[in-house]
Scaffold this active site. Structure first.
Site, PDB file in Angstrom:
ATOM      1  N   ARG A  70     -11.883  42.524 -10.986  1.00 57.70           N
ATOM      2  CA  ARG A  70     -11.299  41.748 -11.809  1.00 57.70           C
ATOM      3  C   ARG A  70     -10.302  43.514 -12.851  1.00 57.70           C
ATOM      4  O   ARG A  70      -9.252  42.708 -13.689  1.00 57.70           O
ATOM      5  CB  ARG A  70     -11.048  41.128 -12.339  1.00 57.70           C
ATOM      6  CG  ARG A  70     -10.988  39.372 -11.574  1.00 57.70           C
ATOM      7  CD  ARG A  70     -11.870  38.173 -12.320  1.00 57.70           C
ATOM      8  NE  ARG A  70     -13.521  38.911 -11.725  1.00 57.70           N
ATOM      9  CZ  ARG A  70     -14.143  37.507 -11.860  1.00 57.70           C
ATOM     10  NH1 ARG A  70     -14.304  36.221 -12.143  1.00 57.70           N
ATOM     11  NH2 ARG A  70     -15.577  38.289 -11.524  1.00 57.70           N
ATOM     12  N   GLY A  78     -18.303  29.044 -15.519  1.00 56.60           N
ATOM     13  CA  GLY A  78     -18.660  28.170 -15.075  1.00 56.60           C
ATOM     14  C   GLY A  78     -18.103  26.986 -16.268  1.00 56.60           C
ATOM     15  O   GLY A  78     -18.962  27.326 -16.855  1.00 56.60           O
ATOM     16  N   GLU A 129     -17.978  26.227 -11.116  1.00 51.06           N
ATOM     17  CA  GLU A 129     -16.760  27.357 -10.803  1.00 51.06           C
ATOM     18  C   GLU A 129     -15.585  26.796 -11.991  1.00 51.06           C
ATOM     19  O   GLU A 129     -14.895  26.190 -10.831  1.00 51.06           O
ATOM     20  CB  GLU A 129     -16.886  28.696  -9.948  1.00 51.06           C
ATOM     21  CG  GLU A 129     -18.633  28.822  -9.830  1.00 51.06           C
ATOM     22  CD  GLU A 129     -18.710  29.511 -10.997  1.00 51.06           C
ATOM     23  OE1 GLU A 129     -17.919  30.582 -11.490  1.00 51.06           O
ATOM     24  OE2 GLU A 129     -20.185  29.277 -11.730  1.00 51.06           O
TER      25      GLU A 129
END
Ligand code: UD1
Ligand code: CA
Length: 420
Positions: free
Chosen positions: A17, A141, A156
């Site tokens: 990411r 989460g 999650e």
């Protein structure tokens, strides 16, 4: 009885990411890799054993792992449960408490972890989680609790339904286990989720169903548990650490006129009664003495040392430079690879031309020198004690003590007196 403590730091993941070639845990916060902060925290806990689980580009990450910390290599990056399993393989003979920390959660405080450990041990819990309440919990989460308010599982974000996404209590990723419980239950984890990974978080539901004691405590300050997955989160962490660094200096007698626009790297040293003017950037390995004046718009790059009472003024850039006490570099100058003595006055617009296209070369300016405005010193060059350079001169050779050098290229007007 006090139980022994082992810590497993998970730092094997890819930085998907972050969209980066650099492993995520090496991305700097205030000029220091985020994993460095986690390693410091771990050290302060004085555990019996520490294992860092590395994987993605481990050859880069291991460079910052101190000796005394074991390294375990996770071969298949298939989730946090697999990472913990890898970590445990380096703790074969260890018995006691295992703390799991994530390498991308660098802002945690020692007090918080101490509280978590105390709670875990006092209540003889199998798995104790550090949770937090977030107004915007997205990305984390979520903690699911049963009708008795006991923790029953973690879901999650990717696998959560709309109702579960509304839950504001999140998993920070920080967990403490009885080692035996952790070791004997990891094998029940299955990759039944959207990412097809082995999630450590699934162990919570497994333990709850097997009537093991699962509990959690809440982090008081949600900022501490910020997990960094994206560049935006990295920027948030930077802002927090930057603020902490500035506050520490102000508490220790440094004036920072505008903390918002002052960027000081981790590990910088600054003496009392120094004043930092706005829009100043201080990079790694910088040491500033007492009563100095820095900025506005100063850029002190790597390995700059200012002795006491130095002025490094407006629009200054310095790198790998040592500046003696009571020296003034007041207006738009570039000083690189330089050793400058004390009581030197460097006029506006002075440049040390340190790079010849191949090598970086040193400039030496001895005590009591006066450098005229707009002087260019083509390094390597040495300007002797009490010498003077004329405005606009270009120095291409060494200037003796007490000499006056002017022109382009500079010639010596007056030879220095021998033996002073
Ligand atoms: C994780 C938690 C999530 C929690 C969040 C807190 C899981 C499944 N989810 O999500 O519940 O809210 O952290 O920040 O654990 N890593 C490895 N090996 C792997 C995968 C990851 O070592 O195979 C390491 C990463 O380098 C990272 C840490 O584990 O340091 C966490 O992994 P990451 O992918 O960032 O988990 P999150 O999605 O943030
Ligand atoms: Ca994360």
């Amino acid at each position: 009885m006090k139980k022994e403590l082992a810590v497993i730091i998970l730092a094997a993941g890819k930085s998907t990411r972050m969209k980066s070639d650099l492993p995520k845990v090496l991305h700097p916060i205030c000029a220091r890799p985020m994993l460095g902060y986690v390693l410091d925290l771990v050290k302060s806990l004085k555990p019996k054993q520490v294992v860092a689980v590395l994987g993605h580009k481990q050859e880069l990450v291991r460079k910052i792992i101190p000796s005394g910390v074991k390294i375990a290599i996770q071969k298949k990056l298939i989730g946090t449960a697999e990472a913990v399993k890898t970590g445990l393989s380096a703790l074969k003979s260890f018995k006691g408490t295992v703390l799991v920390l994530y390498g991308d959660t660098p802002l945690l405080k020692k007090e918080t972890i101490k509280k978590l450990l105390d709670y875990h041990l006092e209540n003889e819990i199998d798995a104790t989680l550090l949770t937090a309440y977030l107004k915007k919990p997205s990305g984390y989460g979520r903690i699911q609790r049963d009708k008795y308010f006991s923790i029953s599982s973690i879901v999650e974000e990717k696998d959560a339904d709309e109702a579960q996404k509304e839950i504001k209590e999140i998993n920070t990723g920080i967990m403490v286990f009885k080692k035996e419980t952790l070791e004997s239950n990891l094998k029940y984890i299955r990759p039944n989720n959207r990412k097809k990974e082995y999630y450590l978080t699934d162990i919570i539901e497994i333990l709850a169903k097997r009537n093991r004691l699962v509990d959690g405590i809440k982090a008081e300050d949600a900022k501490e548990v910020l997990g960094i997955n994206t560049r935006a989160e990295l920027a948030s962490a930077n802002a927090i650490v930057k603020k902490n660094i500035n506050e520490k200096f102000m508490n220790n007698g440094v004036t920072i006129l505008d903390p918002e626009s002052t960027f000081i790297s981790f590990g910088t040293k600054i003496g009392v009664d120094t004043v930092i003017y706005p829009f100043t950037v201080i990079e790694r390995g910088v040491r500033i003495g007492k009563r100095c004046s820095v900025g506005p718009f100063a850029h002190l790059r790597d390995n700059v040392e200012l002795k006491d009472d130095v002025t490094a003024g407006n629009f200054i850039e310095m790198v790998r430079a040592k500046i003696g006490s009571k020296t003034f570099v007041k207006h738009f100058s570039y000083i690189g690879d330089s050793f400058v003595g004390s009581n030197v006055n460097i006029g506006a617009g002075t440049v040390t031309a340190n790079f010849d296209g191949v090598n970086k070369n040193n400039t030496v300016i001895k005590d009591n020198v006066k450098i005229g405005s707009d002087t260019i010193i083509v390094a390597p060059a040495r300007i002797g004690k009490s010498a003077v350079t004329g405005a606009g001169s270009v120095i291409t050779k060494n200037i003796p003590d007490n000499a006056v050098a002017v022109g382009v290229p500079a010639r010596i007007l007056k030879k220095g007196r021998r033996n002073g």
